[in-house]
Design an enzyme around this catalytic site. Structure first.
Site, short mmCIF file in Angstrom:
data_model
loop_
_atom_site.label_atom_id
_atom_site.label_comp_id
_atom_site.label_asym_id
_atom_site.label_seq_id
_atom_site.Cartn_x
_atom_site.Cartn_y
_atom_site.Cartn_z
N CYS A 170 0.83 -1.21 0.00
CA CYS A 170 0.00 0.00 0.00
C CYS A 170 0.86 1.25 0.00
CB CYS A 170 -0.91 0.02 1.23
SG CYS A 170 -2.34 -1.08 1.14
N CYS B 54 -7.79 -1.86 -5.10
CA CYS B 54 -7.09 -2.78 -5.98
C CYS B 54 -7.89 -4.08 -6.12
CB CYS B 54 -5.70 -3.08 -5.43
SG CYS B 54 -4.59 -1.67 -5.44
N CYS C 137 -7.45 -7.01 -3.67
CA CYS C 137 -7.70 -6.69 -2.26
C CYS C 137 -9.13 -6.24 -1.99
CB CYS C 137 -6.74 -5.59 -1.80
SG CYS C 137 -5.01 -6.04 -1.99
N CYS D 23 -5.13 1.66 4.90
CA CYS D 23 -3.96 1.58 4.02
C CYS D 23 -2.97 2.72 4.24
CB CYS D 23 -4.41 1.58 2.56
SG CYS D 23 -5.24 3.08 2.06
#
Length: 233
Positions: A118, A200, A203, A228
């Site tokens: 991240c 993403c 994720c 993150c």
């Protein structure tokens, strides 16, 4: 001109979101930016900025692992609003080193490796995007996380040394969806499939009925660790 938090809060008090954005853009010319991930919220704010020709630069963080649907919304937004949303990418050397050392999906292996990923793909590019800026406009909403219920619509971000303005902080999901529909704003169709917070692709997953807003992000981790690093409170 002095800009204290109290003075700015007083100036935008009673203004709607568009009026407040216009005022802040006037107070901080060329020093106000908006970060978009092409979520419902971000698309609504993008519409407010571009359809009213408010001089706020819009940028996005392209991690290299985004959904194809996200890229489609990005392209459509550029096309419809005749704009060019500015991308920030991870620096190649740290990213190549991380993937070589740990593998392309190392973020599943530990919280530490996920946070490293991240940082390389999002936090460091964000720091570059915010360099020299005074106002950071975000799409944060209080509904998205218990930690955000006590946020102020305009606040001081000590970690980045700038003001953050959250125009939709107190909007409900229905308000956002209605605004999108009424103004025919392009949006990420993953939202229609149960995706609430879209990041993403490896994720992010859809959430089930009754699950927390953040349940779809880093679902393999404990709830207490699921941030993150973009928004630090």
């Amino acid at each position: 001109m002095a800009h204290s938090l109290e003075i700015l809060i007083d100036k935008i008090s009673g203004l709607n979101e568009i009026e407040a954005l216009r005022l802040l853009a006037g107070e901080f010319p060329n020093e106000i930016v908006f970060s978009s991930s092409f979520s419902w919220e971000d698309q609504a704010i993008t519409h407010m900025i571009l359809s009213n020709q408010i001089p706020v630069e819009i940028f996005t963080l392209d991690t290299g692992r985004l959904f194809s649907e996200t890229y489609y919304v990005w392209s459509r937004t550029n096309e419809i609003y005749n704009t060019k949303i500015k991308p920030y990418y991870p620096q190649n050397q740290p990213l190549e080193g991380y993937v070589k050392e740990n593998g392309p999906n190392a973020f599943y292996e530990s919280v530490d490796l996920r946070k490293q990923c991240c940082f390389i793909r999002k936090v460091e590019p964000l720091n570059r995007a915010l360099q020299g800026k005074k106002i950071w406009v975000t799409g944060l909403r209080a509904e998205h996380s218990p930690d955000r219920h006590n946020l102020q619509q305009l606040e001081w971000d000590d970690s980045h040394q700038l003001y953050k303005y959250h125009p939709l902080l107190h909007w409900t999901t229905d308000q956002v969806k209605n605004f999108i529909a009424e103004n025919h704003i392009p949006y990420n169709t993953l939202h229609d499939k149960g995706f609430v917070s879209i990041g993403c692709a490896p994720c992010t997953r859809a959430i089930k009925e009754g699950e927390d807003f953040r349940a779809g992000r880093w679902w393999w981790e404990d709830d207490s660790k699921k941030e993150c690093g973009l928004h630090v409170h």
